[in-house]
Write a protein that holds these residues in place. Structure first.
Motif, PDB file in Angstrom:
ATOM      1  N   ARG A 151       0.824  -1.217   0.000  1.00  0.00           N
ATOM      2  CA  ARG A 151       0.000   0.000   0.000  1.00  0.00           C
ATOM      3  C   ARG A 151       0.858   1.267   0.000  1.00  0.00           C
ATOM      4  O   ARG A 151       0.462   2.299  -0.542  1.00  0.00           O
ATOM      5  CB  ARG A 151      -0.940   0.005   1.210  1.00  0.00           C
ATOM      6  N   THR A 185      -3.882   1.625  -5.003  1.00  0.00           N
ATOM      7  CA  THR A 185      -5.096   1.161  -5.677  1.00  0.00           C
ATOM      8  C   THR A 185      -5.128  -0.321  -6.027  1.00  0.00           C
ATOM      9  O   THR A 185      -6.213  -0.869  -6.258  1.00  0.00           O
ATOM     10  CB  THR A 185      -5.318   1.957  -6.975  1.00  0.00           C
ATOM     11  N   PRO A 204      -5.804  -3.992  -6.005  1.00  0.00           N
ATOM     12  CA  PRO A 204      -6.645  -4.755  -5.083  1.00  0.00           C
ATOM     13  C   PRO A 204      -5.846  -5.818  -4.328  1.00  0.00           C
ATOM     14  O   PRO A 204      -4.949  -6.452  -4.886  1.00  0.00           O
ATOM     15  CB  PRO A 204      -7.681  -5.415  -6.004  1.00  0.00           C
ATOM     16  N   ILE A 217      -6.485  -9.124  -1.563  1.00  0.00           N
ATOM     17  CA  ILE A 217      -7.323 -10.031  -0.777  1.00  0.00           C
ATOM     18  C   ILE A 217      -6.425 -10.786   0.196  1.00  0.00           C
ATOM     19  O   ILE A 217      -5.382 -11.320  -0.205  1.00  0.00           O
ATOM     20  CB  ILE A 217      -8.077 -11.043  -1.670  1.00  0.00           C
ATOM     21  N   PHE A 274      -8.597  -4.707   7.064  1.00  0.00           N
ATOM     22  CA  PHE A 274      -9.355  -3.666   6.368  1.00  0.00           C
ATOM     23  C   PHE A 274      -8.798  -2.279   6.668  1.00  0.00           C
ATOM     24  O   PHE A 274      -8.812  -1.396   5.804  1.00  0.00           O
ATOM     25  CB  PHE A 274     -10.835  -3.748   6.732  1.00  0.00           C
ATOM     26  N   VAL A 297      -7.019  -3.379   2.631  1.00  0.00           N
ATOM     27  CA  VAL A 297      -7.273  -4.514   1.757  1.00  0.00           C
ATOM     28  C   VAL A 297      -8.730  -4.490   1.304  1.00  0.00           C
ATOM     29  O   VAL A 297      -9.589  -3.893   1.940  1.00  0.00           O
ATOM     30  CB  VAL A 297      -6.944  -5.860   2.447  1.00  0.00           C
ATOM     31  N   ASP A 298      -9.008  -5.155   0.194  1.00  0.00           N
ATOM     32  CA  ASP A 298     -10.341  -5.114  -0.403  1.00  0.00           C
ATOM     33  C   ASP A 298     -11.253  -6.233   0.074  1.00  0.00           C
ATOM     34  O   ASP A 298     -12.470  -6.111   0.013  1.00  0.00           O
ATOM     35  CB  ASP A 298     -10.214  -5.180  -1.934  1.00  0.00           C
ATOM     36  N   ASP A 299     -10.668  -7.333   0.535  1.00  0.00           N
ATOM     37  CA  ASP A 299     -11.488  -8.448   1.006  1.00  0.00           C
ATOM     38  C   ASP A 299     -10.654  -9.314   1.934  1.00  0.00           C
ATOM     39  O   ASP A 299      -9.413  -9.281   1.890  1.00  0.00           O
ATOM     40  CB  ASP A 299     -12.017  -9.271  -0.173  1.00  0.00           C
ATOM     41  N   ARG A 315     -15.211 -13.357  -6.114  1.00  0.00           N
ATOM     42  CA  ARG A 315     -14.761 -12.172  -5.370  1.00  0.00           C
ATOM     43  C   ARG A 315     -13.694 -11.409  -6.162  1.00  0.00           C
ATOM     44  O   ARG A 315     -13.711 -10.176  -6.228  1.00  0.00           O
ATOM     45  CB  ARG A 315     -14.215 -12.581  -4.002  1.00  0.00           C
ATOM     46  N   ILE A 329     -14.229  -7.571  -7.672  1.00  0.00           N
ATOM     47  CA  ILE A 329     -13.341  -6.452  -7.334  1.00  0.00           C
ATOM     48  C   ILE A 329     -12.744  -5.841  -8.595  1.00  0.00           C
ATOM     49  O   ILE A 329     -12.687  -4.609  -8.744  1.00  0.00           O
ATOM     50  CB  ILE A 329     -12.230  -6.929  -6.374  1.00  0.00           C
ATOM     51  N   ARG A 355     -15.393  -3.843 -10.336  1.00  0.00           N
ATOM     52  CA  ARG A 355     -15.743  -2.634  -9.596  1.00  0.00           C
ATOM     53  C   ARG A 355     -14.668  -1.561  -9.740  1.00  0.00           C
ATOM     54  O   ARG A 355     -14.968  -0.374  -9.886  1.00  0.00           O
ATOM     55  CB  ARG A 355     -15.949  -2.967  -8.117  1.00  0.00           C
ATOM     56  N   THR A 356     -13.407  -1.990  -9.688  1.00  0.00           N
ATOM     57  CA  THR A 356     -12.322  -1.016  -9.752  1.00  0.00           C
ATOM     58  C   THR A 356     -12.044  -0.552 -11.171  1.00  0.00           C
ATOM     59  O   THR A 356     -11.473   0.523 -11.371  1.00  0.00           O
ATOM     60  CB  THR A 356     -11.030  -1.611  -9.159  1.00  0.00           C
TER      61      THR A 356
END
Length: 229
Positions: free
Chosen positions: A71, A76, A78, A80, A95, A99-101, A115, A119, A122-123
């Protein structure tokens, strides 16, 4: 979503890692497997990925620390977490790291796939372009998607490892590629035995490319290689 969507998978359980690689590749993802957090970070630093799947409990560097490092470099991409840790505090920590999931083991592979796709959709992340899959190397045409090296209408089908090594070198044509970066990106682990294996594949690729004298894989002693073309 492109068939070339690349995933960094960091999982220290060899059986779980290989099963996931097979499953994801069967669904037309490109997967790089690393077996500890340190090698995972080296791989992430050496190339770009569209997605990261990280275990939490790992040697060298745990998943939380790895996610924090990722990060810090990319806000950005993704991520998991795929882990046996089921405590609420661990999920909240994940979270909070961005993290996204957070998926707990045991898990259903088809659910994981849904999943990942949700993601990505969505992104709306960019996918690998055609220019990243087809390369000109002197008189050669290298089609990485189909593992083909072509010159004068003569085709050679590369093995998966040959393909991955050449693809990495092509992404850094006429630039020094460090041995450890190549090992981390393709083998997922930096050690003596993988280093010897890499040298064997470099020798094979040199032989394949000798039909064009303008092309060579130069060895930089104790540093790495340069694909000159």
């Amino acid at each position: 979503m492109s068939d070339n969507t690349s995933i960094l998978l960091v999982e220290d359980d060899p059986s779980m890692g290989f099963l996931l690689v097979d499953f994801l590749e069967s669904n037309r993802f490109e997967v790089v497997l690393c077996v500890n957090g340190r090698d995972g970070l080296a791989a992430f630093q050496s190339r770009s990925f569209h997605f990261c799947i990280l275990d939490v409990m790992m040697p060298e560097m745990d998943g939380f620390t790895l996610a924090e490092n990722i990060r810090a470099r990319n806000k950005t991409v993704p991520i998991i977490f795929l882990t046996a840790r089921t405590l609420k505090v661990d999920k909240i920590k994940g979270f909070n790291l961005g993290v996204d999931d957070y998926v707990t083991k045991p898990f259903d592979e088809d659910e994981l796939l849904c999943r990942i796709r949700a993601i990505l959709n969505r992104t709306g992340l960019p996918t690998v372009s055609e220019t990243d899959s087809v390369h000109s190397i002197g008189s050669f045409r290298f089609d990485a998607d189909n593992q083909l090296l072509v010159i004068n209408e003569v085709s050679r089908r590369l093995t998966q490892k040959e393909n991955e090594v050449l693809k990495y070198l092509c992404r850094h044509k006429n630039q020094v590629v460090r041995r450890d970066d190549l090992l981390g990106a393709v083998w997922g682990k930096i050690d003596y035995f993988n280093g010897r294996s890499m040298d064997v594949f470099i020798t094979k690729l040199r032989k394949y490319l000798q039909d064009d004298p303008r092309v060579n894989i130069e060895n930089i002693p104790k540093v790495g290689f340069v694909l000159n073309c």
